[in-house]
Design an enzyme around this catalytic site. Structure first.
Site, short mmCIF file in Angstrom:
data_model
loop_
_atom_site.label_atom_id
_atom_site.label_comp_id
_atom_site.label_asym_id
_atom_site.label_seq_id
_atom_site.Cartn_x
_atom_site.Cartn_y
_atom_site.Cartn_z
N ASP A 35 1.02 -1.19 0.00
CA ASP A 35 0.14 -0.05 0.06
C ASP A 35 0.83 1.13 -0.13
O ASP A 35 1.88 1.50 0.81
CB ASP A 35 -0.89 -0.04 1.24
CG ASP A 35 -1.98 1.03 1.43
OD1 ASP A 35 -3.02 0.79 1.12
OD2 ASP A 35 -1.70 2.39 1.22
N ASP A 88 -4.06 2.48 -4.97
CA ASP A 88 -2.77 2.40 -4.41
C ASP A 88 -2.36 1.17 -3.56
O ASP A 88 -1.51 1.22 -2.91
CB ASP A 88 -2.50 3.53 -3.47
CG ASP A 88 -2.95 3.48 -2.20
OD1 ASP A 88 -4.10 2.89 -1.94
OD2 ASP A 88 -2.49 4.10 -1.43
N GLU A 89 -3.10 0.07 -3.87
CA GLU A 89 -2.54 -1.05 -3.13
C GLU A 89 -2.98 -2.45 -4.00
O GLU A 89 -3.70 -2.41 -4.97
CB GLU A 89 -3.32 -1.04 -1.74
CG GLU A 89 -5.06 -1.08 -2.11
CD GLU A 89 -5.98 -1.37 -0.85
OE1 GLU A 89 -5.33 -2.25 -0.06
OE2 GLU A 89 -6.85 -0.83 -0.55
P1 TTP Z 1 -5.34 5.29 1.34
O1 TTP Z 1 -4.31 4.14 1.03
O2 TTP Z 1 -6.42 4.74 2.27
O3 TTP Z 1 -4.54 6.29 1.93
P2 TTP Z 1 -3.43 6.91 1.70
O4 TTP Z 1 -2.39 6.33 0.69
O5 TTP Z 1 -3.28 8.55 1.46
O6 TTP Z 1 -2.32 7.01 3.07
P3 TTP Z 1 -1.81 5.81 3.93
O7 TTP Z 1 -0.29 6.00 3.89
O8 TTP Z 1 -2.46 5.66 5.12
O9 TTP Z 1 -2.09 4.58 3.05
O10 TTP Z 1 -6.20 5.83 0.18
C1 TTP Z 1 -5.39 5.88 -1.25
C2 TTP Z 1 -5.79 7.12 -1.90
O11 TTP Z 1 -7.06 7.29 -2.04
C3 TTP Z 1 -5.32 8.33 -0.89
O12 TTP Z 1 -4.00 8.80 -1.29
C4 TTP Z 1 -6.56 9.36 -1.59
C5 TTP Z 1 -7.73 8.35 -1.70
N1 TTP Z 1 -8.44 8.72 -0.97
C6 TTP Z 1 -9.62 9.70 -1.04
O13 TTP Z 1 -9.82 10.17 -2.17
N2 TTP Z 1 -10.65 9.69 -0.01
C7 TTP Z 1 -10.63 8.76 1.16
O14 TTP Z 1 -11.45 8.86 2.12
C8 TTP Z 1 -9.38 7.94 1.25
C9 TTP Z 1 -9.38 7.08 2.45
C10 TTP Z 1 -8.50 7.85 0.25
MG MG Z 2 -2.02 4.09 0.80
#
Ligand code: TTP
Ligand code: MG
Length: 361
Positions: free
Chosen positions: A9, A107-108
């Protein structure tokens, strides 16, 4: 033999891309989302850098609240084409590391590496480090990795330590790993379920695991069985490629940054041919052709054009890709990477439109 699954991720994904594109924002709180309009703005935070998280800012929080928490943060609107291009490049890298690959969101992804490495800790660490290095080198992004004998626990593990985390859950220790985590962390447990579980005195995943399966089933039906198995660290689901193809893309990083137009166009032609053959193999045609170019300083641009009608014509695709790229080539900087992307894929008979939009978030 136990499986070995990795869940990868990206860290603070959208914000990390913004920091990469704006080096002057490195180390600063960066918030991607709605315009805060001096605290009066509507809308929410999509994500924010880890520096911003220190102020208590989180995804989905009202932007006005984020502004109150840190008015001096950098607030920036999202740039989806850039995130999508970064995501596709990262997914391409991840795919090459697993014998099976499954993208879960922008992103995962999961990869099954059972057949790729042994189960010694040092081997796993080396493999994970290679993945991180390649993503860092090619995309300048960080990620966190979870390793376990199943998808559920691997995903929980990648979330355990962030950013730049690596969490390995030994075979046989799945249940133990989950047990102290709050029940809300379990995949599939939302606010409502959390409240119901709290009422029956269940706060941690370990406490949930101890509730007999029958009573879980009685209260929650099929979902109760899932909760019981998940809390006990059990998951037999396979890593499976998601075949509902949304786009086809190819990227190439030059061995040395270049300004040689012939070389750049040759690379783009080749990628266009390659992407088109993949398109044909899947009996698709496409309506949108896009290019991406990255300069030596990592500044990245994307440009795309949507045709009136879907095509598989190589000549049209090549010409369009070159046209889209041409204006960037008068830039003084050398080019580090070029890419091509075919989207708005349709089945060839043009009756069933498979994918209309490629951005779901
Ligand atoms: P995530 O992987 O949940 O968050 P992240 O990558 O920003 O942070 P982390 O280090 O905790 O993994 O989500 C991936 C992308 O999806 C994030 O960069 C932006 C988008 N997203 C939204 O648009 N709205 C949301 O509520 C969430 C959780 C994510
Ligand atoms: Mg992320």
């Amino acid at each position: 033999m136990p499986r070995m699954i990795m869940h990868i991720d990206l860290d603070a994904f959208y914000a990390a891309v913004e920091q990469r594109e704006h080096p002057e924002w490195k180390g600063l709180p960066v918030v991607v989302g709605a315009d805060p309009k001096g605290g009066k703005g509507r809308g929410v935070v999509m994500t924010c850098s880890y520096e911003a998280r220190k102020f208590g800012i989180r995804s989905a929080m009202p932007i006005s609240r984020a502004y109150k928490l840190c008015p001096t943060a950098v607030f920036t609107p999202p740039n989806f084409p850039l995130y999508l291009a970064a995501s596709e490049a990262v997914m391409g890298i991840l795919r090459s590391y697993g014998s099976k690959f499954e993208q879960v969101s922008i992103d995962e992804a999961f990869i099954d590496v059972t057949a790729k490495i042994g189960c010694s800790k040092s081997e796993i660490e080396k493999f994970a480090a290679a993945i991180k290095n390649e993503i860092r080198e090619k995309e300048r992004l960080g990620c966190s990795i979870g390793v376990a004998s199943n998808k559920l626990v691997a995903k929980m593990a990648s979330d355990y330590k962030k950013p730049d985390g690596l969490t390995i859950v030994d075979f046989g220790k799945e249940k133990e790993f989950l047990s102290l985590l709050p029940v809300r962390k379990l995949i599939g447990v939302g606010e409502k379920t959390e409240a119901v579980l709290k009422e029956i005195g269940v706060d941690t995943i370990g406490e949930l695991a101890a509730v007999p399966e029958e009573s879980m089933q009685k209260q929650f039906g099929k979902y109760g069985i899932y909760l019981h198995e998940a809390a006990n660290g059990m998951d037999n689901s396979e890593v499976e490629e998601n075949y509902e193809m949304k786009s086809i893309s190819r990227n190439l990083t030059f061995e040395e940054d270049t300004k040689d137009e012939l070389l750049i166009f040759a690379a783009v032609d080749e990628m266009t041919e390659d992407a088109r053959s993949s398109l044909m193999q899947n009996s698709f045609c496409c309506r949108t052709i896009g290019v991406r170019i990255r300069f030596e300083d990592f500044e990245t641009h994307t440009k795309e054009k949507t045709l009136g009608e879907a095509t598989t014509d190589l000549g049209i695709m090549k010409k369009l890709a070159r046209q889209l790229l041409q204006p960037f080539l008068s830039d003084a900087r050398k080019v580090r990477q070029v890419g091509i992307r075919l989207t708005h894929l349709e089945t060839k008979d043009n009756k069933q439109r498979l994918v209309n939009e490629y951005i779901s978030k």
